[in-house]
Design a protein around this motif. Structure first.
Motif, PDB file in Angstrom:
ATOM      1  N   GLU A 290      29.845  15.832  43.667  1.00 40.85           N
ATOM      2  CA  GLU A 290      28.714  15.938  42.743  1.00 40.85           C
ATOM      3  C   GLU A 290      29.166  15.935  41.288  1.00 40.85           C
ATOM      4  O   GLU A 290      28.553  15.261  40.439  1.00 40.85           O
ATOM      5  N   PHE A 291      30.222  16.671  40.981  1.00 39.04           N
ATOM      6  CA  PHE A 291      30.644  16.823  39.595  1.00 39.04           C
ATOM      7  C   PHE A 291      31.700  15.794  39.180  1.00 39.04           C
ATOM      8  O   PHE A 291      31.697  15.328  38.031  1.00 39.04           O
ATOM      9  N   VAL A 292      32.593  15.415  40.083  1.00 38.26           N
ATOM     10  CA  VAL A 292      33.608  14.413  39.764  1.00 38.26           C
ATOM     11  C   VAL A 292      32.955  13.065  39.488  1.00 38.26           C
ATOM     12  O   VAL A 292      33.427  12.301  38.629  1.00 38.26           O
ATOM     13  N   ALA A 293      31.864  12.756  40.166  1.00 40.92           N
ATOM     14  CA  ALA A 293      31.169  11.485  39.945  1.00 40.92           C
ATOM     15  C   ALA A 293      30.781  11.296  38.489  1.00 40.92           C
ATOM     16  O   ALA A 293      30.721  10.164  37.987  1.00 40.92           O
ATOM     17  N   ASN A 294      30.537  12.395  37.795  1.00 37.79           N
ATOM     18  CA  ASN A 294      30.084  12.332  36.405  1.00 37.79           C
ATOM     19  C   ASN A 294      31.173  12.693  35.400  1.00 37.79           C
ATOM     20  O   ASN A 294      30.885  12.849  34.217  1.00 37.79           O
ATOM     21  N   PHE A 295      32.411  12.797  35.868  1.00 33.72           N
ATOM     22  CA  PHE A 295      33.524  13.176  34.997  1.00 33.72           C
ATOM     23  C   PHE A 295      34.391  11.960  34.684  1.00 33.72           C
ATOM     24  O   PHE A 295      34.441  10.987  35.442  1.00 33.72           O
ATOM     25  N   SER A 296      35.096  12.017  33.574  1.00 32.01           N
ATOM     26  CA  SER A 296      36.008  10.957  33.138  1.00 32.01           C
ATOM     27  C   SER A 296      36.882  10.443  34.283  1.00 32.01           C
ATOM     28  O   SER A 296      37.622  11.206  34.908  1.00 32.01           O
ATOM     29  N   ALA A 297      36.803   9.142  34.555  1.00 36.70           N
ATOM     30  CA  ALA A 297      37.608   8.554  35.629  1.00 36.70           C
ATOM     31  C   ALA A 297      39.094   8.614  35.290  1.00 36.70           C
ATOM     32  O   ALA A 297      39.922   9.023  36.109  1.00 36.70           O
ATOM     33  N   THR A 298      39.451   8.207  34.063  1.00 37.99           N
ATOM     34  CA  THR A 298      40.860   8.259  33.662  1.00 37.99           C
ATOM     35  C   THR A 298      41.378   9.685  33.721  1.00 37.99           C
ATOM     36  O   THR A 298      42.475   9.947  34.230  1.00 37.99           O
TER      37      THR A 298
ATOM     38  N   LYS B 268      36.401  11.994  48.412  1.00 35.77           N
ATOM     39  CA  LYS B 268      37.554  12.835  48.763  1.00 35.77           C
ATOM     40  C   LYS B 268      37.954  13.793  47.643  1.00 35.77           C
ATOM     41  O   LYS B 268      39.040  14.351  47.660  1.00 35.77           O
ATOM     42  N   SER B 269      37.056  14.005  46.670  1.00 37.66           N
ATOM     43  CA  SER B 269      37.449  14.716  45.451  1.00 37.66           C
ATOM     44  C   SER B 269      37.361  16.240  45.526  1.00 37.66           C
ATOM     45  O   SER B 269      37.843  16.916  44.613  1.00 37.66           O
ATOM     46  N   ALA B 270      36.760  16.803  46.556  1.00 36.03           N
ATOM     47  CA  ALA B 270      36.616  18.266  46.626  1.00 36.03           C
ATOM     48  C   ALA B 270      37.994  18.920  46.588  1.00 36.03           C
ATOM     49  O   ALA B 270      38.858  18.630  47.421  1.00 36.03           O
ATOM     50  N   ASN B 271      38.185  19.811  45.607  1.00 36.23           N
ATOM     51  CA  ASN B 271      39.493  20.439  45.442  1.00 36.23           C
ATOM     52  C   ASN B 271      39.308  21.708  44.626  1.00 36.23           C
ATOM     53  O   ASN B 271      38.990  21.654  43.438  1.00 36.23           O
ATOM     54  N   ASN B 272      39.540  22.843  45.247  1.00 30.76           N
ATOM     55  CA  ASN B 272      39.359  24.119  44.554  1.00 30.76           C
ATOM     56  C   ASN B 272      40.363  24.341  43.431  1.00 30.76           C
ATOM     57  O   ASN B 272      40.182  25.261  42.617  1.00 30.76           O
ATOM     58  N   ASN B 273      41.410  23.530  43.380  1.00 27.37           N
ATOM     59  CA  ASN B 273      42.444  23.706  42.362  1.00 27.37           C
ATOM     60  C   ASN B 273      42.370  22.673  41.240  1.00 27.37           C
ATOM     61  O   ASN B 273      43.309  22.564  40.447  1.00 27.37           O
ATOM     62  N   ILE B 274      41.301  21.900  41.182  1.00 31.48           N
ATOM     63  CA  ILE B 274      41.024  21.053  40.022  1.00 31.48           C
ATOM     64  C   ILE B 274      39.663  21.462  39.481  1.00 31.48           C
ATOM     65  O   ILE B 274      38.656  21.401  40.195  1.00 31.48           O
TER      66      ILE B 274
ATOM     67  N   TYR C 282      41.778  10.883  37.506  1.00 30.42           N
ATOM     68  CA  TYR C 282      42.961  10.334  38.183  1.00 30.42           C
ATOM     69  C   TYR C 282      44.241  10.965  37.646  1.00 30.42           C
ATOM     70  O   TYR C 282      45.188  11.212  38.404  1.00 30.42           O
ATOM     71  N   PHE C 283      44.279  11.228  36.363  1.00 29.36           N
ATOM     72  CA  PHE C 283      45.418  11.922  35.769  1.00 29.36           C
ATOM     73  C   PHE C 283      45.583  13.302  36.392  1.00 29.36           C
ATOM     74  O   PHE C 283      46.673  13.669  36.857  1.00 29.36           O
ATOM     75  N   GLY C 284      44.522  14.081  36.410  1.00 30.47           N
ATOM     76  CA  GLY C 284      44.591  15.446  36.931  1.00 30.47           C
ATOM     77  C   GLY C 284      44.864  15.502  38.417  1.00 30.47           C
ATOM     78  O   GLY C 284      45.564  16.404  38.897  1.00 30.47           O
ATOM     79  N   ARG C 285      44.323  14.532  39.149  1.00 25.36           N
ATOM     80  CA  ARG C 285      44.531  14.519  40.599  1.00 25.36           C
ATOM     81  C   ARG C 285      46.003  14.346  40.946  1.00 25.36           C
ATOM     82  O   ARG C 285      46.541  15.048  41.822  1.00 25.36           O
TER      83      ARG C 285
ATOM     84  N   HIS D  76      33.303  23.262  36.160  1.00 29.25           N
ATOM     85  CA  HIS D  76      32.940  23.031  37.559  1.00 29.25           C
ATOM     86  C   HIS D  76      34.187  22.848  38.415  1.00 29.25           C
ATOM     87  O   HIS D  76      35.204  22.294  37.953  1.00 29.25           O
ATOM     88  N   VAL D  77      34.096  23.300  39.649  1.00 31.68           N
ATOM     89  CA  VAL D  77      35.132  23.027  40.641  1.00 31.68           C
ATOM     90  C   VAL D  77      34.966  21.578  41.094  1.00 31.68           C
ATOM     91  O   VAL D  77      33.839  21.113  41.319  1.00 31.68           O
ATOM     92  N   ALA D  78      36.077  20.850  41.211  1.00 29.26           N
ATOM     93  CA  ALA D  78      36.006  19.444  41.599  1.00 29.26           C
ATOM     94  C   ALA D  78      35.313  19.277  42.944  1.00 29.26           C
ATOM     95  O   ALA D  78      35.671  19.930  43.928  1.00 29.26           O
TER      96      ALA D  78
END
Length: 474
Positions: free
Chosen positions: A170-178, A136-142, A181-184, A165-167
């Motif tokens: 594909e890209f969120v899977a490899n990005f810092s989890a903490t 559910k991570s696709a987001n043009n504003n993150i 979640y903070f940015g979301r 990268h735009v969230a």
């Protein structure tokens, strides 16, 4: 042949310099997010003396500068209130065009493995709920950016190449989890673009993220010479600062989130001074004043499992957690997310990263963005009052009271003048805790959850765990 190489080298340098064309620092790419309503720097390199122009589409302005004798150039550009997408064009005759540039809030996400661990997890080390969150991570504003790992003994002007990268899954899977979640949560609540810069290295010590100037008051920490070999890539003083932080210092940010301390757990007394010194040094170098700095108190873990298998005394990581708690009174414009309820005895990487990210976001939303009406912080020890054989503990951030969810409190201890701690009876009285033991007639100190590994059982009515603490300084 050697003479030929020596003679050829300066010729090659002159040819390269003469044919140089404009180049941007690695952190400036398409899809980047620039901090809103600021004068943010953009920098790069070119032939010395070259004229460089930066054009910004949001205000149709041109900013001109020249590369200095070393070939570096820098301009500060004015950013509007959040929005986009925009374009930034950099030219010296040759042109670089950056597309899909957003204006919003930019946060630096730093630390060691518990900040670095990606949403997909490390091999055989999961992140709870990651599949659903990634899906559910696709987001043009993150938009997200990761600074590549680099450990070197000499300060670098530029980091290894990377891309914004735009969230998306594909890209969120490899990005810092903490960090994610903070940015979301920030994006959910503020409804503006969020840029996240992950600058982390697993296993890193705090001193690896500091430069020699920042370490000058710590003579016990040896700063390597430029020619020294690096035996511990993530724990050698200054090396991560040199390779990963120095290249992005100055990039316009709103603030920083930090999750580190595990690699300093055996030196809590030093960390109590080292950590605030690091924050002060970073702020000085960024030249943005006391920007918000929110950090995670390390989660409980059985550190005696790690080589060299030290245990007892100051090797109890509760002392490091306490150093972090005390740092709140030293570091201005800071906040601490408490994780006393999510630690894992068998792994230093708690799978539940959403509490870390969201609790950091609570702090930012309240203290930085001024959202009111919600109880955003964990209760923190404030003071102890002793009357007879009872000690009464008072807390900050506990206006609506405390709770143990109708279970007995198990982790309070009390000591007399002999400094020997005994298990204590503890009862909640509104926003205070009353502690006593029949074995301690004249108490002088109280500790709560002061163990290497523990699962906290005291919470604010807001559901956030109380930090472990001690009233003594033994």
């Amino acid at each position: 042949m050697k003479k030929l190489i020596v003679l050829f080298a300066p010729i090659l340098f002159l040819y390269t310099a003469a044919n140089a064309q404009v180049k941007l620092a690695s952190v400036f790419t398409s899809n980047m997010v620039l901090q809103q309503q600021s004068n943010v720097p953009i920098w790069g390199w070119d032939k010395p003396g070259s004229s460089v122009t930066v054009n910004t589409s949001w205000n149709k302005k041109s900013y001109k500068t020249r590369a200095n004798a070393g070939g570096k150039w820098k301009v500060k550009i004015s950013t509007p209130i959040y929005g986009g997408p925009y374009t930034v064009i950099v030219s010296d005759g040759n042109t670089i065009k950056l597309d899909n540039v957003l204006i919003g809030e930019v946060w630096l996400c730093t630390g060691q493995s518990n900040m670095e661990i990606p949403m997909k997890g490390y091999k055989s080390q999961p992140i709870a709920g990651s599949v659903d969150a990634i899906l559910k991570s696709a987001n043009n504003n993150i938009h997200i950016y990761t600074v590549p790992r680099s450990s070197v003994t000499e300060a670098q002007e530029n980091s290894k190449p990377s891309e914004w990268h735009v969230a998306s899954p594909e890209f969120v899977a490899n990005f810092s989890a903490t960090g994610y979640y903070f940015g979301r949560l920030l994006n959910d609540m503020l409804h503006i673009p969020i840029g996240l810069v992950s600058d982390c290295y697993g296993g890193s010590s705090a001193e690896a993220w500091m430069d020699a100037e920042g370490l000058k008051d710590f003579p016990e920490i040896k700063v390597p010479a430029k020619t020294d070999s690096i035996k511990a890539v993530s724990r050698t003083p200054t090396t991560l600062f040199n390779g990963m932080l120095n290249p992005v210092i100055g990039y316009g940010i709103k603030g920083c989130i930090w999750y580190q301390g595990e690699s300093n757990y055996e030196r809590p007394d030093q960390y109590e001074k080292l950590f605030p010194a690091m924050v002060k040094r970073w702020r000085g170098l960024w030249q943005q004043g006391d920007f918000p700095f929110y950090y995670v108190q390390i989660a409980p873990y059985d550190y005696a499992q790690l080589p060299p298998y030290n245990s007892g005394g100051k090797y109890n990581s509760a002392y490091l957690r306490d150093a972090q708690r005390k740092s709140l009174n030293i570091i201005p414009n800071s906040g601490m997310a408490v994780l006393l309820d999510v630690g894992e005895q068998a792994t230093i990487h708690p799978p539940r990263k959403e509490p870390a990210g969201t609790r950091l976001a609570y702090l930012a939303l309240a203290q930085t963005y001024g959202i009111t009406g919600f109880d955003y912080a964990s209760p923190l020890y404030k003071a102890v009052t002793i009357e007879g054989n009872r000690a009464t503990i008072r807390f900050e951030h506990a206006e609506n009271g405390l709770t143990a969810y109708n279970k007995p409190l198990q982790y309070f201890e009390i000591a007399g003048k002999d400094k020997r701690f005994y298990p204590a009876q503890a009862a909640i009285s509104g926003s205070t805790i009353v502690v006593s033991s029949p074995l301690v007639k004249e108490p002088v100190a109280v500790r709560y959850a002061f163990n290497d590994f523990v699962t906290g059982d005291l919470f604010g009515t807001n559901g956030l765990p109380v930090s472990s603490f001690r009233t003594d300084d033994w």
